[in-house]
Design an enzyme around this catalytic site. Structure first.
Site, PDB file in Angstrom:
ATOM      1  N   PHE A 158       1.077  -1.720  -0.151  1.00  0.00           N
ATOM      2  CA  PHE A 158      -0.396  -0.075   0.100  1.00  0.00           C
ATOM      3  C   PHE A 158       0.868   0.939  -0.233  1.00  0.00           C
ATOM      4  O   PHE A 158       0.375   2.080   0.230  1.00  0.00           O
ATOM      5  CB  PHE A 158      -1.077   0.081   1.715  1.00  0.00           C
ATOM      6  N   THR A 160       2.120   4.507  -1.872  1.00  0.00           N
ATOM      7  CA  THR A 160       1.727   5.504  -2.634  1.00  0.00           C
ATOM      8  C   THR A 160       3.221   5.762  -3.084  1.00  0.00           C
ATOM      9  O   THR A 160       4.161   6.108  -2.097  1.00  0.00           O
ATOM     10  CB  THR A 160       1.051   7.202  -1.466  1.00  0.00           C
ATOM     11  N   GLU A 243       0.416  13.385   9.241  1.00  0.00           N
ATOM     12  CA  GLU A 243      -0.322  12.829   8.107  1.00  0.00           C
ATOM     13  C   GLU A 243      -1.358  12.217   8.334  1.00  0.00           C
ATOM     14  O   GLU A 243      -2.341  12.866   7.699  1.00  0.00           O
ATOM     15  CB  GLU A 243       0.740  10.832   7.961  1.00  0.00           C
ATOM     16  N   ARG A 244      -1.918  12.347   9.640  1.00  0.00           N
ATOM     17  CA  ARG A 244      -3.211  12.400  10.098  1.00  0.00           C
ATOM     18  C   ARG A 244      -4.132  13.677  10.230  1.00  0.00           C
ATOM     19  O   ARG A 244      -5.118  13.844   9.357  1.00  0.00           O
ATOM     20  CB  ARG A 244      -3.550  11.608  11.584  1.00  0.00           C
TER      21      ARG A 244
END
Length: 388
Positions: A158, A160, A243-244
């Site tokens: 996963f 990116t 990031e969140r």
């Protein structure tokens, strides 16, 4: 714009970035959505305009600006309706480059960070694994020291920019017996022998390349270690807040885009002799969604301000992602419904937006994991600390 957080300089930046996206990016989006490959020229143009260097030191080509320029960068990319393009850009600028800037030494920054700012190099961050997912501490990839090198074995998934990037920031266990206290962070070049990538086929984010990475006796020099050995877990954790929060901001921005489009559609669409924007059941649905998005946005802006001042906002950033992505999914679903049959057609934006939005509650820590993190803080009194 909200003058509490945005100055005239911010507003000018927003306008200029909107113009850039309209001229340089939008004409190519449909092609990139179909091919799953973003042409290299746009990375270089983004770098040339300084968009990758917003928050980075001037000595490496950056502009060292405040986080509200990042908010604008994120918001405007969500409004061209390609979650994949946006993800590729911010994963490079705020996942890979954040680790380089914080844990990298000067030599590593000169080699990787400076050309990342200019768009000459593209980076990816490799943490999630096929058997781990949100369980960072349970990763199985190992880095064994052998003389003047590390030998890395394992896999990531996963990821990116996992296929077309030039370098990888990789988390691996240097002391597996220590669990999450035995993780280290490395940087390595794409063409390192033994490293391979497989492109994954996704529901959404189709413009971006998402890969599964395999490491088969990959040898890298000791100087590719970033920061201190066995300090990888706290490094990763302290960057999760950013990031969140990024994913929370993305969520409220695409919700705004969906609502703006849907409201205009409702005004133009006639049924039973009047605009469907006049039907109370539909009006009240839009009113409710708009209120929820505004609450998310206000909270996200406040959290951004605190993070920009250096506060460790892990609780608030976790809440931002949890709630904003939930609301964004609801907005995408309901706005598609409000378009009726047209919402289901690919020529209208809501079908893609619905697919792209669904990654929000999964990537960067699933909503289930986030609820447990929040529970530990608000119920158990756990206090997360940044790496020292």
């Amino acid at each position: 714009m909200n003058s509490i957080y945005f100055t005239e300089e911010h507003d000018f930046f927003r306008t200029s970035f909107q113009d850039f996206l309209k001229k340089e990016v939008v004409p190519h989006i449909e092609k990139w959505e179909k091919t799953g490959t973003i042409d290299r020229f746009i990375w270089e143009k983004m770098g040339e305009m300084g968009y990758f260097g917003i928050n980075y030191p001037e000595q490496y080509g950056g502009m060292d600006l405040d986080l509200f320029y990042t908010v604008i960068f994120l918001e405007e990319m969500q409004k061209i309706n390609s979650g994949g393009f946006a993800a590729a850009m911010w994963a490079h600028a705020y996942l890979a480059m954040t680790h380089l800037n914080k844990e990298g030494n000067d030599a590593q920054k000169q080699k990787y960070l400076a050309p990342s700012v200019t768009g000459e190099m593209i980076g990816c961050l490799c943490i999630s694994e096929p058997f781990g997912g949100s369980d960072v501490g349970g990763m199985r990839t190992t880095a064994v020291k052998d003389g003047d090198k590390y030998i890395i074995n394992g896999s990531k998934t996963f990821i990116t920019n996992g296929v077309y990037s030039d370098y990888l920031i990789v988390a691996a266990k240097t002391a597996p017996e220590l669990g999450n206290k035995g993780i280290s962070i490395f940087v390595m070049d794409r063409d390192t022998p033994g490293l391979s990538a497989t492109k994954l086929d996704k529901l959404g984010w189709r413009a971006s390349d998402t890969g599964e990475i395999a490491f088969d006796n990959v040898e890298i020099p000791l100087e590719n270690l970033m920061g201190e050995e066995n300090m990888g877990f706290p490094y990763i954790m302290q960057h999760f807040a950013l990031e969140r929060l990024i994913m929370g901001i993305n969520a409220h921005a695409r919700s705004e885009f969906a609502l703006e489009y849907t409201i205009q559609y409702m005004k133009d669409r006639m049924a039973f002799g009047q605009s469907i924007s006049k039907f109370q059941a539909l009006r009240h649905k839009v009113a409710q969604l708009s209120a929820e998005v505004e609450v998310c946005k206000s909270f996200n802006y406040q959290t951004t301000q605190r993070l920009d001042k250096g506060e460790y906002v892990v609780k608030e950033a976790t809440m931002s992602k949890l709630i904003s992505t939930k609301v964004a999914d609801e907005v995408a679903y309901e706005c598609l419904q409000l378009l009726g049959g047209y919402g289901y057609m690919e020529e209208y934006p809501l079908a893609r937006l619905l697919r792209d939005s669904r990654l929000g509650p999964i990537g960067g820590g699933t909503s289930e994991i986030l609820r447990e993190i929040i529970a530990k803080m608000v119920i158990d009194g756990k206090d997360y600390k940044p790496a020292t």
